[in-house]
Design an enzyme around this catalytic site. Structure first.
Site, mmCIF file in Angstrom:
data_model
loop_
_atom_site.group_PDB
_atom_site.id
_atom_site.type_symbol
_atom_site.label_atom_id
_atom_site.label_comp_id
_atom_site.label_asym_id
_atom_site.label_seq_id
_atom_site.Cartn_x
_atom_site.Cartn_y
_atom_site.Cartn_z
ATOM 1 N N GLU A 92 0.817 -1.206 0.000
ATOM 2 C CA GLU A 92 0.000 0.000 0.000
ATOM 3 C C GLU A 92 0.854 1.261 0.000
ATOM 4 O O GLU A 92 1.884 1.332 0.668
ATOM 5 C CB GLU A 92 -0.936 0.010 1.214
ATOM 6 C CG GLU A 92 -2.145 -0.866 0.963
ATOM 7 C CD GLU A 92 -2.969 -1.085 2.212
ATOM 8 O OE1 GLU A 92 -4.031 -0.459 2.313
ATOM 9 O OE2 GLU A 92 -2.559 -1.874 3.072
ATOM 10 N N CYS A 105 3.641 8.438 0.963
ATOM 11 C CA CYS A 105 3.966 7.541 2.063
ATOM 12 C C CYS A 105 4.075 6.130 1.487
ATOM 13 O O CYS A 105 3.116 5.612 0.925
ATOM 14 C CB CYS A 105 2.856 7.621 3.116
ATOM 15 S SG CYS A 105 3.106 6.484 4.474
ATOM 16 N N CYS A 116 2.394 -3.802 17.371
ATOM 17 C CA CYS A 116 1.883 -2.616 18.044
ATOM 18 C C CYS A 116 0.355 -2.739 18.124
ATOM 19 O O CYS A 116 -0.302 -2.986 17.108
ATOM 20 C CB CYS A 116 2.286 -1.360 17.278
ATOM 21 S SG CYS A 116 4.077 -1.259 17.025
ATOM 22 N N CYS A 343 -2.152 6.985 9.109
ATOM 23 C CA CYS A 343 -1.149 6.209 9.853
ATOM 24 C C CYS A 343 -1.812 5.062 10.584
ATOM 25 O O CYS A 343 -2.796 5.260 11.303
ATOM 26 C CB CYS A 343 -0.481 7.061 10.933
ATOM 27 S SG CYS A 343 0.308 8.513 10.342
HETATM 28 N N1 SAH Z 1 6.958 0.757 11.672
HETATM 29 C C1 SAH Z 1 7.319 2.133 11.622
HETATM 30 C C2 SAH Z 1 6.642 2.927 10.517
HETATM 31 C C3 SAH Z 1 5.158 2.742 10.295
HETATM 32 S S1 SAH Z 1 4.005 3.497 11.340
HETATM 33 C C4 SAH Z 1 7.064 2.782 12.973
HETATM 34 O O1 SAH Z 1 6.501 2.158 13.842
HETATM 35 O O2 SAH Z 1 7.511 3.913 13.161
HETATM 36 C C5 SAH Z 1 4.132 5.215 11.192
HETATM 37 C C6 SAH Z 1 3.606 5.952 12.426
HETATM 38 O O3 SAH Z 1 2.213 5.742 12.611
HETATM 39 C C7 SAH Z 1 4.260 5.459 13.713
HETATM 40 O O4 SAH Z 1 4.679 6.544 14.480
HETATM 41 C C8 SAH Z 1 3.137 4.729 14.428
HETATM 42 O O5 SAH Z 1 3.309 4.768 15.824
HETATM 43 C C9 SAH Z 1 1.932 5.499 13.980
HETATM 44 N N2 SAH Z 1 0.691 4.730 14.088
HETATM 45 C C10 SAH Z 1 0.506 3.401 13.990
HETATM 46 N N3 SAH Z 1 -0.796 3.088 14.136
HETATM 47 C C11 SAH Z 1 -1.453 4.257 14.300
HETATM 48 C C12 SAH Z 1 -2.822 4.605 14.453
HETATM 49 N N4 SAH Z 1 -3.783 3.679 14.443
HETATM 50 N N5 SAH Z 1 -3.127 5.905 14.589
HETATM 51 C C13 SAH Z 1 -2.185 6.851 14.559
HETATM 52 N N6 SAH Z 1 -0.876 6.594 14.382
HETATM 53 C C14 SAH Z 1 -0.510 5.298 14.264
#
Ligand code: SAH
Length: 370
Positions: A92, A105, A116, A343
Site C-alpha cells: 500500500e 507515504c 503494536c 497512519c
Molecule cells: N513501523 C514504523 C513505521 C510505520 S508506522 C514505525 O513504527 O515507526 C508510522 C507511524 O504511525 C508510527 O509513528 C506509528 O506509531 C503510527 N501509528 C501506527 N498506528 C497508528 C494509528 N492507528 N493511529 C495513529 N498513528 C498510528
C-alpha cells in the site's frame, strides 16, 4: 521465478547488466532515464531504444512488478493505492496532496512483524520484505497517477517511509531504494526530502548514524515508560527505552546542520495522554538531553482496534505541557481516514467496494496511467 526488476538497480549495476547483454553503456543511461526520469513501466514505451534491444530486455528482465488492484480517493484528496506484488502480496502507498509540497507515504514490507496494539497493519503479520525495486516502483506509480505519465512533477515530493512494515527491519533494500531515488538522472528525490520512521530497531538507528547521506529519522515512542511501552509496542521488550534513547543520543551527536530528527507519539484516549504522562515524556527526553521535536498523532481508529483518538483539547494540553518543559511539539493532522489511508490504517482493506479494480473498465485503468 520473477525476472530481474530493473527499477531496483543502481546506474552502475544497470550498466553492468546492459553490457552483459552485449550492449554499449549509453543504453543503460537511456533505460535508467526511461524508468526513473520518464517513469515508464514497460520497455515497449522506451522508443529511444532499438526494438531488438527492447525485445531482449523483455526476455531477461522486467520494468514493473506491481499491479494496482484498487485506488481510493479521500474527501481530503488523499489517495490510497492497494497494489499486489508478482507473488500476490499486498503493498500500500498513500499520496497526500499538500499546499506547498505533496507527500508520498510508501511501504517497506508487506504486512509487519511488529505487534503494536494500536496499528492495523500488525494484524497482517509479516508477509515479506519488499525489494528495492518494489519500493521505488510505489513512488513511480503514485507520481504517475497524481501528475500523469511523462509529466514532470510540478514540485519535488516529500517521501515518508511510514506505510506498512518496519523499514529498519528491511534496512538494505530501503537504503538502496533511497539511493536510487536520489539519482539526478532519475526521480531526483534527494535524501533530505525523505523521512523514515522506526518503531525503535536500535542496531539500525546506530547504523544510520554512521551514514553521511541519509534520510531524516523519526522514532515512534507511544509511551513514556517501559511498562506501558511493553504493552503497546512489544518491540520495547527487545530494545527498552534506555537503550532506544541511548541510540537516539548517539544519533543526535551525528546530526548535520539542518537535519531533522523527530519523535512520534500516537495519542490514545485515556491510555497515554494524561498530564502526568506528558510530564513523564518531557522529563524522559530532557534526562537524555534529546532536542528532537515530538510529533503528536491523534490515533486513527479502525475496527477492531480497541482505542479511540484523544480529544483535540487533550492533545493540545499535552502539547502545551511538553512545550512548557522545553520540548517542541506539533500535532499531525489526520489525512485520508475515510479511506483507511491514515497512519496505522493500512491493512490491505477495501474502503469502498465500489472502487475496486474489478469495477474499473480496462480503458479507465489505462487512463489512470497506473
Ligand atoms: N513501523 C514504523 C513505521 C510505520 S508506522 C514505525 O513504527 O515507526 C508510522 C507511524 O504511525 C508510527 O509513528 C506509528 O506509531 C503510527 N501509528 C501506527 N498506528 C497508528 C494509528 N492507528 N493511529 C495513529 N498513528 C498510528
Amino acid at each position: 521465478m520473477q525476472s530481474l526488476h530493473l527499477a531496483g538497480l543502481s546506474p552502475t549495476e544497470l550498466t553492468e547488466f546492459v553490457e552483459g547483454l552485449g550492449e554499449p553503456a549509453y543504453r543503460a543511461r537511456q533505460i535508467f532515464a526511461g524508468l526513473h526520469h520518464r517513469r515508464l513501466r514497460s520497455f515497449a514505451e522506451m522508443t529511444d531504444v532499438p526494438k531488438e534491444l527492447r525485445t531482449k530486455l523483455d526476455e531477461h528482465a522486467t520494468a514493473s512488478t506491481l499491479t494496482v488492484e484498487s485506488r481510493y480517493i479521500s474527501s481530503d484528496g488523499t489517495r490510497r493505492y492497494l497494489m499486489k506484488t508478482h507473488d500476490n502480496f499486498p503493498v500500500e502507498t498513500v499520496f497526500i496532496p499538500e499546499k506547498r509540497r505533496d507527500t508520498i507515504c510508501f511501504s517497506s514490507q508487506s504486512g509487519c512483524p511488529l505487534q503494536c496494539t494500536f496499528c492495523l497493519t500488525a494484524q497482517l503479520g509479516l508477509l515479506r520484505n519488499l525489494t528495492a525495486g518494489e519500493i521505488v516502483e510505489q513512488i513511480i506509480i503514485a507520481l504517475n497517477d497524481a501528475y500523469g505519465v511523462l509529466v514532470n512533477a510540478p514540485r519535488a515530493a516529500n517521501l515518508v517511509g511510514m506505510g506498512a512494515g518496519e523499514p529498519f527491519l528491511n534496512f538494505e533494500s530501503l537504503m538502496r531504494a533511497i539511493r536510487i531515488m536520489a539519482e539526478p538522472d532519475g526521480l531526483h528525490i534527494v535524501s533530505r526530502r525523505v523521512t523514515v520512521s522506526t518503531a525503535g530497531v536500535v542496531p539500525s538507528i546506530r547504523k544510520l548514524a554512521t551514514i553521511l547521506d541519509r534520510p531524516h529519522l523519526a522514532v515512534s515512542l507511544a509511551a513514556p515508560t517501559d511498562e506501558l511501552r511493553n504493552e503497546l509496542m512489544p518491540i520495547n521488550k527487545k530494545w527498552p527505552l534506555r537503550e532506544l534513547l541511548g541510540a537516539c543520543e548517539d544519533f543526535q551527536k551525528s546530526l548535520k546542520p539542518g537535519e531533522r530528527f523527530t519523535f512520534e507519539y500516537v495519542m490514545l484516549d485515556g491510555v497515554n495522554d494524561s498530564d502526568e504522562q506528558a510530564r513523564q515524556l518531557a522529563n524522559l527526553l530532557n534526562r537524555h538531553e534529546l532536542r528532537a521535536k515530538v510529533n503528536l498523532i491523534p490515533h486513527n481508529p479502525a475496527e477492531p482496534l480497541p482505542y479511540q483518538p484523544s480529544l483535540m483539547k487533550r492533545v493540545e494540553t499535552f502539547r502545551e505541557i511538553l512545550e512548557s518543559k522545553g520540548i517542541h511539539a506539533s500535532v499531525r493532522k489526520p489525512r485520508g481516514r475515510d479511506i483507511l489511508a491514515a497512519c496505522g490504517q493500512l491493512a490491505a482493506r477495501d474502503a469502498n467496494p465500489s472502487q475496486t479494480v474489478s469495477d474499473f473498465a480496462p480503458a479507465k485503468v489505462e487512463s489512470l496511467a497506473i
